[in-house]
Design a protein around this motif. Structure first.
Motif, PDB file in Angstrom:
ATOM      1  N   HIS A 180      -0.784  15.263 -15.371  1.00 17.38           N
ATOM      2  CA  HIS A 180      -1.718  14.200 -15.739  1.00 17.38           C
ATOM      3  C   HIS A 180      -2.356  13.591 -14.502  1.00 17.38           C
ATOM      4  O   HIS A 180      -1.847  13.724 -13.389  1.00 17.38           O
ATOM      5  CB  HIS A 180      -1.000  13.106 -16.534  1.00 17.38           C
ATOM      6  N   GLY A 181      -3.481  12.905 -14.717  1.00 17.65           N
ATOM      7  CA  GLY A 181      -4.167  12.227 -13.627  1.00 17.65           C
ATOM      8  C   GLY A 181      -5.634  12.011 -13.967  1.00 17.65           C
ATOM      9  O   GLY A 181      -6.132  12.520 -14.977  1.00 17.65           O
ATOM     10  N   PRO A 182      -6.351  11.238 -13.147  1.00 11.90           N
ATOM     11  CA  PRO A 182      -7.771  10.989 -13.397  1.00 11.90           C
ATOM     12  C   PRO A 182      -8.583  12.274 -13.343  1.00 11.90           C
ATOM     13  O   PRO A 182      -8.278  13.185 -12.566  1.00 11.90           O
ATOM     14  CB  PRO A 182      -8.165  10.043 -12.248  1.00 11.90           C
ATOM     15  N   GLY A 183      -9.608  12.315 -14.165  1.00 14.82           N
ATOM     16  CA  GLY A 183     -10.534  13.442 -14.145  1.00 14.82           C
ATOM     17  C   GLY A 183     -11.862  12.959 -13.606  1.00 14.82           C
ATOM     18  O   GLY A 183     -11.943  12.496 -12.465  1.00 14.82           O
ATOM     19  N   GLU A 184     -12.904  12.993 -14.431  1.00 19.42           N
ATOM     20  CA  GLU A 184     -14.214  12.525 -13.984  1.00 19.42           C
ATOM     21  C   GLU A 184     -14.262  10.998 -13.943  1.00 19.42           C
ATOM     22  O   GLU A 184     -13.827  10.326 -14.876  1.00 19.42           O
ATOM     23  CB  GLU A 184     -15.307  13.039 -14.927  1.00 19.42           C
ATOM     24  N   LEU A 185     -14.790  10.461 -12.847  1.00 12.72           N
ATOM     25  CA  LEU A 185     -15.002   9.014 -12.741  1.00 12.72           C
ATOM     26  C   LEU A 185     -16.430   8.744 -13.204  1.00 12.72           C
ATOM     27  O   LEU A 185     -17.384   9.042 -12.486  1.00 12.72           O
ATOM     28  CB  LEU A 185     -14.786   8.539 -11.295  1.00 12.72           C
ATOM     29  N   GLU A 214       0.846  -1.193   0.000  1.00 13.54           N
ATOM     30  CA  GLU A 214       0.000   0.000   0.000  1.00 13.54           C
ATOM     31  C   GLU A 214       0.885   1.249   0.000  1.00 13.54           C
ATOM     32  O   GLU A 214       1.802   1.370   0.811  1.00 13.54           O
ATOM     33  CB  GLU A 214      -0.903   0.020   1.231  1.00 13.54           C
ATOM     34  N   VAL A 215       0.607   2.179  -0.933  1.00  9.53           N
ATOM     35  CA  VAL A 215       1.329   3.447  -0.966  1.00  9.53           C
ATOM     36  C   VAL A 215       0.306   4.574  -0.932  1.00  9.53           C
ATOM     37  O   VAL A 215      -0.850   4.392  -1.300  1.00  9.53           O
ATOM     38  CB  VAL A 215       2.221   3.567  -2.223  1.00  9.53           C
ATOM     39  N   HIS A 216       0.748   5.737  -0.473  1.00 11.50           N
ATOM     40  CA  HIS A 216      -0.161   6.875  -0.355  1.00 11.50           C
ATOM     41  C   HIS A 216       0.333   8.012  -1.227  1.00 11.50           C
ATOM     42  O   HIS A 216       1.490   8.411  -1.158  1.00 11.50           O
ATOM     43  CB  HIS A 216      -0.240   7.324   1.104  1.00 11.50           C
ATOM     44  N   HIS A 217      -0.562   8.531  -2.065  1.00 11.48           N
ATOM     45  CA  HIS A 217      -0.231   9.651  -2.928  1.00 11.48           C
ATOM     46  C   HIS A 217      -0.710  10.940  -2.285  1.00 11.48           C
ATOM     47  O   HIS A 217      -1.849  11.019  -1.812  1.00 11.48           O
ATOM     48  CB  HIS A 217      -0.883   9.476  -4.299  1.00 11.48           C
ATOM     49  N   LYS A 218       0.129  11.933  -2.273  1.00  7.82           N
ATOM     50  CA  LYS A 218      -0.216  13.218  -1.683  1.00  7.82           C
ATOM     51  C   LYS A 218      -1.442  13.801  -2.371  1.00  7.82           C
ATOM     52  O   LYS A 218      -1.516  13.869  -3.599  1.00  7.82           O
ATOM     53  CB  LYS A 218       0.969  14.185  -1.818  1.00  7.82           C
ATOM     54  N   GLY A 219      -2.416  14.204  -1.575  1.00 10.05           N
ATOM     55  CA  GLY A 219      -3.611  14.828  -2.127  1.00 10.05           C
ATOM     56  C   GLY A 219      -4.739  13.871  -2.432  1.00 10.05           C
ATOM     57  O   GLY A 219      -5.848  14.286  -2.725  1.00 10.05           O
ATOM     58  N   SER A 220      -4.472  12.561  -2.373  1.00 12.41           N
ATOM     59  CA  SER A 220      -5.530  11.598  -2.673  1.00 12.41           C
ATOM     60  C   SER A 220      -6.414  11.417  -1.441  1.00 12.41           C
ATOM     61  O   SER A 220      -5.949  11.472  -0.312  1.00 12.41           O
ATOM     62  CB  SER A 220      -4.944  10.257  -3.110  1.00 12.41           C
ATOM     63  N   GLY A 221      -7.705  11.210  -1.667  1.00 15.89           N
ATOM     64  CA  GLY A 221      -8.646  11.115  -0.564  1.00 15.89           C
ATOM     65  C   GLY A 221      -9.106   9.694  -0.313  1.00 15.89           C
ATOM     66  O   GLY A 221      -8.531   8.727  -0.822  1.00 15.89           O
ATOM     67  N   PRO A 222     -10.182   9.534   0.466  1.00 16.58           N
ATOM     68  CA  PRO A 222     -10.721   8.197   0.754  1.00 16.58           C
ATOM     69  C   PRO A 222     -11.258   7.552  -0.513  1.00 16.58           C
ATOM     70  O   PRO A 222     -11.712   8.238  -1.434  1.00 16.58           O
ATOM     71  CB  PRO A 222     -11.844   8.491   1.765  1.00 16.58           C
ATOM     72  N   GLY A 223     -11.215   6.223  -0.535  1.00 17.68           N
ATOM     73  CA  GLY A 223     -11.693   5.512  -1.715  1.00 17.68           C
ATOM     74  C   GLY A 223     -10.682   5.467  -2.838  1.00 17.68           C
ATOM     75  O   GLY A 223     -11.000   5.060  -3.952  1.00 17.68           O
ATOM     76  N   HIS A 224      -9.447   5.880  -2.543  1.00 17.37           N
ATOM     77  CA  HIS A 224      -8.372   5.840  -3.543  1.00 17.37           C
ATOM     78  C   HIS A 224      -7.296   4.900  -3.020  1.00 17.37           C
ATOM     79  O   HIS A 224      -6.624   5.199  -2.028  1.00 17.37           O
ATOM     80  CB  HIS A 224      -7.762   7.227  -3.773  1.00 17.37           C
ATOM     81  N   ARG A 225      -7.129   3.767  -3.661  1.00 20.18           N
ATOM     82  CA  ARG A 225      -6.159   2.779  -3.193  1.00 20.18           C
ATOM     83  C   ARG A 225      -5.060   2.590  -4.237  1.00 20.18           C
ATOM     84  O   ARG A 225      -5.323   2.375  -5.411  1.00 20.18           O
ATOM     85  CB  ARG A 225      -6.858   1.431  -2.942  1.00 20.18           C
ATOM     86  N   LEU A 248     -10.155   3.022  -7.549  1.00 22.39           N
ATOM     87  CA  LEU A 248     -10.908   4.203  -7.132  1.00 22.39           C
ATOM     88  C   LEU A 248     -12.363   3.811  -6.923  1.00 22.39           C
ATOM     89  O   LEU A 248     -13.026   3.347  -7.851  1.00 22.39           O
ATOM     90  CB  LEU A 248     -10.800   5.306  -8.190  1.00 22.39           C
ATOM     91  N   THR A 249     -12.840   3.967  -5.706  1.00 17.55           N
ATOM     92  CA  THR A 249     -14.210   3.554  -5.380  1.00 17.55           C
ATOM     93  C   THR A 249     -15.109   4.721  -4.985  1.00 17.55           C
ATOM     94  O   THR A 249     -16.304   4.546  -4.775  1.00 17.55           O
ATOM     95  CB  THR A 249     -14.200   2.530  -4.226  1.00 17.55           C
ATOM     96  N   GLU A 250     -14.542   5.919  -4.869  1.00 19.65           N
ATOM     97  CA  GLU A 250     -15.328   7.095  -4.509  1.00 19.65           C
ATOM     98  C   GLU A 250     -14.949   8.261  -5.402  1.00 19.65           C
ATOM     99  O   GLU A 250     -13.780   8.451  -5.741  1.00 19.65           O
ATOM    100  CB  GLU A 250     -15.088   7.474  -3.040  1.00 19.65           C
ATOM    101  N   ARG A 251     -15.947   9.043  -5.769  1.00 23.50           N
ATOM    102  CA  ARG A 251     -15.696  10.235  -6.570  1.00 23.50           C
ATOM    103  C   ARG A 251     -15.178  11.353  -5.673  1.00 23.50           C
ATOM    104  O   ARG A 251     -15.462  11.408  -4.485  1.00 23.50           O
ATOM    105  CB  ARG A 251     -16.976  10.675  -7.274  1.00 23.50           C
ATOM    106  N   THR A 252     -14.419  12.246  -6.267  1.00 25.35           N
ATOM    107  CA  THR A 252     -13.913  13.408  -5.547  1.00 25.35           C
ATOM    108  C   THR A 252     -14.035  14.611  -6.458  1.00 25.35           C
ATOM    109  O   THR A 252     -14.037  14.474  -7.693  1.00 25.35           O
ATOM    110  CB  THR A 252     -12.439  13.193  -5.132  1.00 25.35           C
TER     111      THR A 252
END
Length: 208
Positions: free
Chosen positions: A186-191, A104-115, A136-140
């Motif tokens: 770069h990175g995810p936009g709308e889920l 398990e790693v943690h990315h700065k700025g990522s919230g709950p539901g982001h693994r 990703l299981t939750e929208r942000t």
């Protein structure tokens, strides 16, 4: 079991994972040097002060010897300790990660539901890839965007999302792939459809 055996046994543990390759090489070398001397396992046990059972475990790759045990074998067989590792560098590294067991790693700025799960790292100088399984299981409202040296490959496994790359937007569905230069934001936009899961493989600068 003798007192010497008890002390040496403390350095033993069942071979698993990468230890298996090490155990195989040591087993081969111990058997090779024993036979070169024309010794039986019993004779080596007598000369080294180790039990026949322990030596049998070593030669059958059932346990990994401690450095103290290798030192005894080195003295008994009149070979340097490093001789037991001959051939190990010829083995190809393999990193095998079972489903769900990534680090398990943690990315700065990522919230709950982001693994984020790191799927292993090769030893230097072959540590040029960083494979991460993202779930990703939750929208942000706002996803953090990233920049890094090298290149990156995204392979979509499940769900549906919009992926941002600079000013461009790409809709990714299962089976889709995108490669890009990491210096551009770069990175995810709308889920669009949850859960979203994708494999991100990033090229990195190898350790010195």
């Amino acid at each position: 079991m003798t007192e010497n055996d008890n002390a040496a046994a403390a350095g033993f543990e069942e071979a698993t994972g990468l230890e298996k390759a090490l155990s195989a090489v040591i087993a081969e070398r111990v058997r090779e040097f024993r036979l070169m001397n024309g010794w039986t396992v019993g004779k080596l046990a007598t000369e080294s002060g180790l039990s026949k059972g322990m030596l049998s475990k070593i030669e059958n790759m059932q346990a990994s010897p401690s450095l103290a045990t290798l030192a005894r074998l080195s003295e008994a067989l009149s070979v340097p300790v490093t001789a037991f590792f001959r051939g190990l560098s010829e083995e190809q590294d393999v990193v095998y990660v079972k489903a769900g067991s990534g680090l398990e790693v943690h990315h700065k700025g990522s919230g709950p539901g982001h693994r984020y799960q790191l799927l292993g790292t090769m030893r230097a100088p072959h540590d040029t890839l960083e494979p991460i399984l993202v779930t990703l299981t939750e929208r942000t409202e706002v996803f953090p965007l990233y920049q890094h040296a090298g290149t990156e490959l995204i392979f979509m496994i499940s769900g549906k999302m919009e992926y941002c790359y600079g000013s461009a937007r790409y809709v990714l569905e299962p089976g889709d792939a995108i490669q890009f230069v990491g210096e551009v934001m770069h990175g995810p936009g709308e889920l669009i459809s949850l859960p979203v899961q994708f494999l991100a493989v990033k090229s990195v600068t190898p350790s010195s």
